[in-house]
Design a protein around this motif. Structure first.
Motif, PDB file in Angstrom:
ATOM      1  N   PRO A  25       0.819  -1.221   0.000  1.00 39.82           N
ATOM      2  CA  PRO A  25       0.000   0.000   0.000  1.00 39.82           C
ATOM      3  C   PRO A  25       0.850   1.267   0.000  1.00 39.82           C
ATOM      4  CG  PRO A  25      -0.030  -1.045   2.163  1.00 39.82           C
ATOM      5  CD  PRO A  25       0.668  -1.994   1.236  1.00 39.82           C
ATOM      6  N   LYS A  27       1.767   4.661   1.423  1.00 39.08           N
ATOM      7  CA  LYS A  27       1.638   5.254   2.752  1.00 39.08           C
ATOM      8  C   LYS A  27       1.284   6.738   2.650  1.00 39.08           C
ATOM      9  CE  LYS A  27       4.809   2.172   5.233  1.00 39.08           C
ATOM     10  NZ  LYS A  27       6.024   2.124   6.085  1.00 39.08           N
ATOM     11  N   GLY A  58     -10.457   0.822   0.747  1.00 39.75           N
ATOM     12  CA  GLY A  58      -9.071   1.024   1.185  1.00 39.75           C
ATOM     13  C   GLY A  58      -8.149   1.509   0.091  1.00 39.75           C
ATOM     14  N   GLN A  66      -2.334   3.054   2.892  1.00 42.63           N
ATOM     15  CA  GLN A  66      -2.245   2.886   4.340  1.00 42.63           C
ATOM     16  C   GLN A  66      -2.184   4.273   4.965  1.00 42.63           C
ATOM     17  OE1 GLN A  66       1.299   0.893   5.700  1.00 42.63           O
ATOM     18  NE2 GLN A  66       0.845   1.234   7.866  1.00 42.63           N
TER      19      GLN A  66
END
Length: 392
Positions: A25, A27, A58, A66
């Motif tokens: 992911p 960041k 997400g 994230q």
């Protein structure tokens, strides 16, 4: 044969590792006030941002993300520590949030100097709109003066001849008072500045009573606004002296202030009664998910997520190509809750600024209702001091 199998296995392992790495992911750091008296501001920013991230499973721009949350505690030194941790340890290429202007000023030079993209969703101090602007900043809220400019123009048009102004003694307070006076050219009876965490306004309200102004203009965000408005009403001033404000009355503070806030005037870029489809969807989904009316802090942070969603999609998640990502952010190819949205040369929005009044909505709740739009398609007062020229 054994050698060939070993080589094939190694290639397969390398391929699997590369595939796993590609799925790591992206960041994104979030810095906000998440504790103390002003925690509601940071929480609304975070909730507004996460509303879109979670709707997208997400992801932003089709890229898994994230979100690393950090609490600046309204302390510039703490903000510096968490910003450095995000950049140096977590290696984030993007930081968003930033609730208060003193925190923004503490970290802005460091973050942008590291060529980390700073997607500010609240604080908009005059310095970074002007001479200290950076091509790595993109602000989805407003420059600090703008809402106050709308209220200043409104006050002049209402015929108030004598106004007393009040604000906390820090950068945003000074910017907001400057913005009000930029459009309000009648007499300013007095300027009262309080400590940033001050919650007792008895002495200042006595000065208001003695001065007998036609109206009071005040800026006190979050928990400060609740304390101030309650004490203003308890002093009997709400009935005798109209209260004009920015960010005193909003979805965060109104439940605590109560019915005495009805009629209070507030300036801003957006209200929950906006009738464009994207705003209506945002309000409906926010209320369903969090069980409360969204504030402007949530709305502008939701727009920050929308901005990143559009820009990351354009570059297919490749933020390492900084110029391409900067161009994608500059394009602002998304539908803002406020309606039209475009960045000025300093990467602050060019936008309408409205005046709202506190009223009961269709569900009997205290809410903000749009009353007027004193400034349309307006630029902030500092953009011409920024050396950036047009879109990146």
């Amino acid at each position: 044969m054994k050698l060939k199998l070993t080589a094939a296995a190694a290639l397969l392992a390398l391929s699997a590792a590369s595939g796993a790495h590609a799925q790591d992911p992206l960041k994104i750091g979030f810095i906000g006030e998440l504790s103390g008296a002003q925690a509601a501001v940071g929480k609304d920013q975070l909730d507004g941002f996460m509303l879109l991230v979670e709707r997208n499973g997400g992801k932003l721009g089709g890229v898994p993300v994230q979100i690393i949350k950090e609490d600046s505690q309204l302390k510039p030194d703490v903000a510096n520590q968490v910003a450095r941790r995000l950049v140096e340890r977590e290696k984030v290429p993007i930081i968003t949030g930033i609730s208060f202007s003193n925190v923004m000023m503490a970290i802005h030079k460091y973050v942008t100097g590291q060529e980390v993209f700073l997607i500010g969703s609240n604080a908009g101090p005059s310095q970074i709109a002007g001479e200290q602007c950076s091509p790595y900043q993109f602000i989805t809220s407003w420059q600090g003066d703008q809402a106050a400019e709308a209220v200043g123009k409104y006050a002049a048009e209402k015929g108030y001849k004598r106004v007393l102004v009040m604000a906390p003694n820090y950068q945003a307070g000074k910017d907001i008072v400057a913005g009000f006076k930029r459009y309000y050219k009648n007499e300013v009876v007095d300027e009262l500045y309080t400590q940033l965490n001050q919650l007792d306004f008895a002495a200042e309200l006595s000065q208001v009573s003695a001065a007998k102004p036609d109206a009071v203009f005040a800026f006190f965000p979050g928990g400060l606004g609740v304390a101030f408005a309650k004490q203003y009403a308890q002093a009997g001033l709400m009935k005798s002296t109209p209260l004009l404000s920015t960010f005193v009355a909003d979805a965060i503070t109104l439940p605590s202030i109560g019915d005495s806030a009805v009629g209070l005037v507030s300036g801003g870029f957006w209200a929950p009664d906006f009738n464009n489809p994207q705003s209506q969807r945002f309000v409906e989904e926010f209320e369903k998910k969090y069980g409360r009316i969204p504030s402007n802090y949530a709305a502008q942070s939701y727009d920050a997520a929308q901005l990143l969603d559009s820009a990351l999609a354009r570059v297919k998640g490749n933020v390492a190509d900084k110029q391409a990502f900067m161009n994608a952010l500059s394009a602002a190819d998304f539908k803002s809750v406020r309606g039209s949205f475009k960045f000025n040369n300093n990467h602050f929005p060019i936008q309408d600024m409205h005046v709202m009044q506190v009223a009961k909505d269709g569900k009997g709740r205290l809410n903000l209702k749009t009353a007027a739009t004193p400034l349309k398609n307006t630029q902030d007062a500092y953009h011409d001091k920024c050396p950036l020229k047009g879109a990146s």
